[in-house]
Motif scaffolding. Structure first.
Motif, PDB file in Angstrom:
ATOM      1  N   GLY A   1     -17.397 -42.464  -7.476  1.00  0.00           N
ATOM      2  CA  GLY A   1     -16.649 -42.896  -8.660  1.00  0.00           C
ATOM      3  C   GLY A   1     -15.404 -43.672  -8.287  1.00  0.00           C
ATOM      4  O   GLY A   1     -15.105 -44.720  -8.873  1.00  0.00           O
ATOM      5  N   ALA A   2     -14.683 -43.173  -7.297  1.00  0.00           N
ATOM      6  CA  ALA A   2     -13.476 -43.863  -6.843  1.00  0.00           C
ATOM      7  C   ALA A   2     -13.805 -45.234  -6.267  1.00  0.00           C
ATOM      8  O   ALA A   2     -13.003 -46.168  -6.358  1.00  0.00           O
ATOM      9  CB  ALA A   2     -12.752 -43.007  -5.803  1.00  0.00           C
ATOM     10  N   ALA A   3     -15.000 -45.373  -5.684  1.00  0.00           N
ATOM     11  CA  ALA A   3     -15.414 -46.647  -5.073  1.00  0.00           C
ATOM     12  C   ALA A   3     -15.640 -47.744  -6.104  1.00  0.00           C
ATOM     13  O   ALA A   3     -15.748 -48.926  -5.734  1.00  0.00           O
ATOM     14  CB  ALA A   3     -16.674 -46.435  -4.236  1.00  0.00           C
ATOM     15  N   CYS A   4     -15.688 -47.379  -7.381  1.00  0.00           N
ATOM     16  CA  CYS A   4     -15.849 -48.394  -8.433  1.00  0.00           C
ATOM     17  C   CYS A   4     -14.732 -49.434  -8.387  1.00  0.00           C
ATOM     18  O   CYS A   4     -14.905 -50.561  -8.860  1.00  0.00           O
ATOM     19  CB  CYS A   4     -15.874 -47.734  -9.812  1.00  0.00           C
ATOM     20  SG  CYS A   4     -17.385 -46.827 -10.170  1.00  0.00           S
ATOM     21  N   VAL A   5     -13.604 -49.042  -7.807  1.00  0.00           N
ATOM     22  CA  VAL A   5     -12.455 -49.946  -7.747  1.00  0.00           C
ATOM     23  C   VAL A   5     -12.774 -51.188  -6.906  1.00  0.00           C
ATOM     24  O   VAL A   5     -12.148 -52.241  -7.070  1.00  0.00           O
ATOM     25  CB  VAL A   5     -11.224 -49.194  -7.181  1.00  0.00           C
ATOM     26  CG1 VAL A   5     -11.346 -48.983  -5.681  1.00  0.00           C
ATOM     27  CG2 VAL A   5      -9.944 -49.933  -7.502  1.00  0.00           C
TER      28      VAL A   5
ATOM     29  N   PRO B   1     -17.380 -40.107 -13.017  1.00  0.00           N
ATOM     30  CA  PRO B   1     -16.387 -40.722 -13.902  1.00  0.00           C
ATOM     31  C   PRO B   1     -14.958 -40.284 -13.598  1.00  0.00           C
ATOM     32  O   PRO B   1     -14.023 -41.061 -13.786  1.00  0.00           O
ATOM     33  CB  PRO B   1     -16.815 -40.278 -15.303  1.00  0.00           C
ATOM     34  CG  PRO B   1     -17.699 -39.103 -15.106  1.00  0.00           C
ATOM     35  CD  PRO B   1     -18.377 -39.342 -13.792  1.00  0.00           C
ATOM     36  N   GLU B   2     -14.773 -39.054 -13.103  1.00  0.00           N
ATOM     37  CA  GLU B   2     -13.415 -38.607 -12.769  1.00  0.00           C
ATOM     38  C   GLU B   2     -12.814 -39.448 -11.647  1.00  0.00           C
ATOM     39  O   GLU B   2     -11.635 -39.803 -11.686  1.00  0.00           O
ATOM     40  CB  GLU B   2     -13.427 -37.129 -12.379  1.00  0.00           C
ATOM     41  CG  GLU B   2     -13.580 -36.189 -13.564  1.00  0.00           C
ATOM     42  CD  GLU B   2     -13.439 -34.742 -13.166  1.00  0.00           C
ATOM     43  OE1 GLU B   2     -13.309 -34.476 -11.951  1.00  0.00           O
ATOM     44  OE2 GLU B   2     -13.456 -33.875 -14.049  1.00  0.00           O
ATOM     45  N   GLY B   3     -13.627 -39.763 -10.647  1.00  0.00           N
ATOM     46  CA  GLY B   3     -13.150 -40.601  -9.552  1.00  0.00           C
ATOM     47  C   GLY B   3     -12.744 -41.976 -10.044  1.00  0.00           C
ATOM     48  O   GLY B   3     -11.711 -42.529  -9.643  1.00  0.00           O
ATOM     49  N   ALA B   4     -13.554 -42.531 -10.956  1.00  0.00           N
ATOM     50  CA  ALA B   4     -13.248 -43.854 -11.514  1.00  0.00           C
ATOM     51  C   ALA B   4     -12.020 -43.807 -12.408  1.00  0.00           C
ATOM     52  O   ALA B   4     -11.201 -44.744 -12.411  1.00  0.00           O
ATOM     53  CB  ALA B   4     -14.450 -44.368 -12.303  1.00  0.00           C
ATOM     54  N   ILE B   5     -11.860 -42.727 -13.159  1.00  0.00           N
ATOM     55  CA  ILE B   5     -10.728 -42.594 -14.079  1.00  0.00           C
ATOM     56  C   ILE B   5      -9.403 -42.519 -13.321  1.00  0.00           C
ATOM     57  O   ILE B   5      -8.358 -42.892 -13.851  1.00  0.00           O
ATOM     58  CB  ILE B   5     -10.927 -41.356 -14.989  1.00  0.00           C
ATOM     59  CG1 ILE B   5     -12.016 -41.651 -16.031  1.00  0.00           C
ATOM     60  CG2 ILE B   5      -9.639 -40.963 -15.680  1.00  0.00           C
ATOM     61  CD1 ILE B   5     -12.427 -40.447 -16.852  1.00  0.00           C
ATOM     62  N   ILE B   6      -9.448 -42.081 -12.060  1.00  0.00           N
ATOM     63  CA  ILE B   6      -8.238 -42.068 -11.238  1.00  0.00           C
ATOM     64  C   ILE B   6      -8.004 -43.429 -10.578  1.00  0.00           C
ATOM     65  O   ILE B   6      -6.917 -44.004 -10.654  1.00  0.00           O
ATOM     66  CB  ILE B   6      -8.328 -40.978 -10.146  1.00  0.00           C
ATOM     67  CG1 ILE B   6      -8.034 -39.612 -10.754  1.00  0.00           C
ATOM     68  CG2 ILE B   6      -7.332 -41.236  -9.025  1.00  0.00           C
ATOM     69  CD1 ILE B   6      -6.597 -39.410 -11.175  1.00  0.00           C
TER      70      ILE B   6
ATOM     71  N   TYR C   1      -6.627 -42.519  -3.303  1.00  0.00           N
ATOM     72  CA  TYR C   1      -6.071 -41.567  -4.260  1.00  0.00           C
ATOM     73  C   TYR C   1      -7.191 -40.897  -5.057  1.00  0.00           C
ATOM     74  O   TYR C   1      -7.140 -39.698  -5.340  1.00  0.00           O
ATOM     75  CB  TYR C   1      -5.097 -42.270  -5.204  1.00  0.00           C
ATOM     76  CG  TYR C   1      -3.663 -42.260  -4.718  1.00  0.00           C
ATOM     77  CD1 TYR C   1      -2.940 -41.081  -4.645  1.00  0.00           C
ATOM     78  CD2 TYR C   1      -3.027 -43.440  -4.333  1.00  0.00           C
ATOM     79  CE1 TYR C   1      -1.628 -41.055  -4.203  1.00  0.00           C
ATOM     80  CE2 TYR C   1      -1.707 -43.431  -3.883  1.00  0.00           C
ATOM     81  CZ  TYR C   1      -1.019 -42.239  -3.821  1.00  0.00           C
ATOM     82  OH  TYR C   1       0.273 -42.218  -3.372  1.00  0.00           O
ATOM     83  N   GLY C   2      -8.197 -41.686  -5.436  1.00  0.00           N
ATOM     84  CA  GLY C   2      -9.331 -41.118  -6.159  1.00  0.00           C
ATOM     85  C   GLY C   2     -10.067 -40.091  -5.324  1.00  0.00           C
ATOM     86  O   GLY C   2     -10.431 -39.014  -5.806  1.00  0.00           O
ATOM     87  N   VAL C   3     -10.287 -40.416  -4.035  1.00  0.00           N
ATOM     88  CA  VAL C   3     -10.953 -39.491  -3.121  1.00  0.00           C
ATOM     89  C   VAL C   3     -10.112 -38.237  -2.927  1.00  0.00           C
ATOM     90  O   VAL C   3     -10.628 -37.115  -2.923  1.00  0.00           O
ATOM     91  CB  VAL C   3     -11.211 -40.183  -1.765  1.00  0.00           C
ATOM     92  CG1 VAL C   3     -11.687 -39.165  -0.726  1.00  0.00           C
ATOM     93  CG2 VAL C   3     -12.238 -41.300  -1.924  1.00  0.00           C
ATOM     94  N   LEU C   4      -8.803 -38.422  -2.760  1.00  0.00           N
ATOM     95  CA  LEU C   4      -7.898 -37.299  -2.522  1.00  0.00           C
ATOM     96  C   LEU C   4      -7.955 -36.279  -3.652  1.00  0.00           C
ATOM     97  O   LEU C   4      -7.843 -35.074  -3.423  1.00  0.00           O
ATOM     98  CB  LEU C   4      -6.467 -37.822  -2.355  1.00  0.00           C
ATOM     99  CG  LEU C   4      -5.392 -36.803  -1.954  1.00  0.00           C
ATOM    100  CD1 LEU C   4      -5.720 -36.191  -0.599  1.00  0.00           C
ATOM    101  CD2 LEU C   4      -4.023 -37.473  -1.910  1.00  0.00           C
ATOM    102  N   SER C   5      -8.139 -36.754  -4.878  1.00  0.00           N
ATOM    103  CA  SER C   5      -8.178 -35.838  -6.021  1.00  0.00           C
ATOM    104  C   SER C   5      -9.352 -34.869  -5.950  1.00  0.00           C
ATOM    105  O   SER C   5      -9.328 -33.803  -6.562  1.00  0.00           O
ATOM    106  CB  SER C   5      -8.245 -36.632  -7.333  1.00  0.00           C
ATOM    107  OG  SER C   5      -9.514 -37.254  -7.479  1.00  0.00           O
TER     108      SER C   5
END
Length: 260
Positions: free
Chosen positions: A19-23, A161-166, A183-187
């Motif tokens: 999800g965080a990788a969506c960035v 979606p949580e990773g993307a939302i961050i 930061y998304g991964v860290l969460s």
């Protein structure tokens, strides 16, 4: 450690990472409607997991108490609620679309506060996975490998979606892609850590398994009621969050019944 345990522990974290990788592939901030839909979906998964994967098994394991089989589930549920209430009051954090930090006063960056907000409700998710896997490792007959896998898959789906939302909002606020991703991964790091710590204490956990299953359920329900559902109602009225809540609930229910 069994391959199934490693898989169960790290599947949810993989969902956050993806999800965080969506960035790296999407431009601009998430549309409000998309964010509302993703938040509603995550809430639906968490509620279904709390019921089907945690509360129902907790009552089944206390069936020898007869008509009082609900006692461990009810007690553990409220302990989980109170535990998250305390964390919510103590840990400094900032929710999306909010300018008022919560928890103890601390001079932290906005990005750090946002990550702490997601980390706060990743704790019960990690505990939930850890408790179920610990029950299976310890040989509890009512906990199956397939049921534990269903819970891990469900939480991994809602972590996407949580990773993307961050990561996406941080990118739109000027953070670099790599920093927003990290930061998304860290969460989500707290999830496998919480799960592994729980599994390591499997021998001690087994006698109290009904209480701990419902404890994780209470903690997750607190997050849904206090944070996720209100976020689906921010801004212009829309039924999108409700529809995706129903979709998330149904998918988690199907996973638990089909694989469990």
């Amino acid at each position: 450690m069994r391959a199934e345990v490693i898989q169960g522990v790290f599947l949810p974290f993989a969902g956050t990472v993806l999800g965080a990788a969506c960035v790296f592939f999407m431009r601009g901030a998430l549309h409000a409607g998309i964010r509302r839909a993703l938040t509603g979906f995550a809430a639906g998964v968490m509620v279904a997991a709390s019921v089907w994967s945690l509360l129902v098994p907790a009552m089944e394991q206390a069936s020898d108490m007869g008509k009082f089989a609900f006692v461990p589930a009810a007690a553990g549920f409220w302990l989980g609620i109170l535990f998250l209430l305390v964390l919510d009051r103590v840990i400094p954090h900032l929710h999306q679309n909010s300018s008022e930090p919560e928890g103890l006063h601390a001079r932290l960056k906005r990005s750090t506060m946002l990550v702490l907000a997601v980390t706060l409700h990743n704790i019960p998710e990690g505990m939930a996975v850890g408790v179920v896997l610990a029950g299976w490792v310890a040989g509890n007959a009512s906990v199956t490998a397939a049921g534990a896998l269903a819970l891990s898959i469900g939480i991994a789906i809602q972590n996407f979606p949580e990773g993307a939302i961050i990561s996406m909002p941080l990118r739109s606020e000027g953070a670099g892609k790599t920093k927003a991703f990290l930061y998304g991964v860290l969460s989500g790091v707290v999830e496998p850590l919480a799960a592994l710590l729980t599994i390591c204490a499997a021998g001690l956990i087994l006698p109290a398994l009904p209480y701990l299953l419902s404890f994780a359920a209470g903690a997750m329900i607190y997050v849904v009621a206090e944070e996720l559902i209100p976020e689906t109602s921010i801004g212009e009225h829309s039924n999108l969050g409700t529809l995706f809540f129903a979709a998330g609930f149904m998918i988690m229910m199907v996973l638990d019944v089909a694989l469990g």
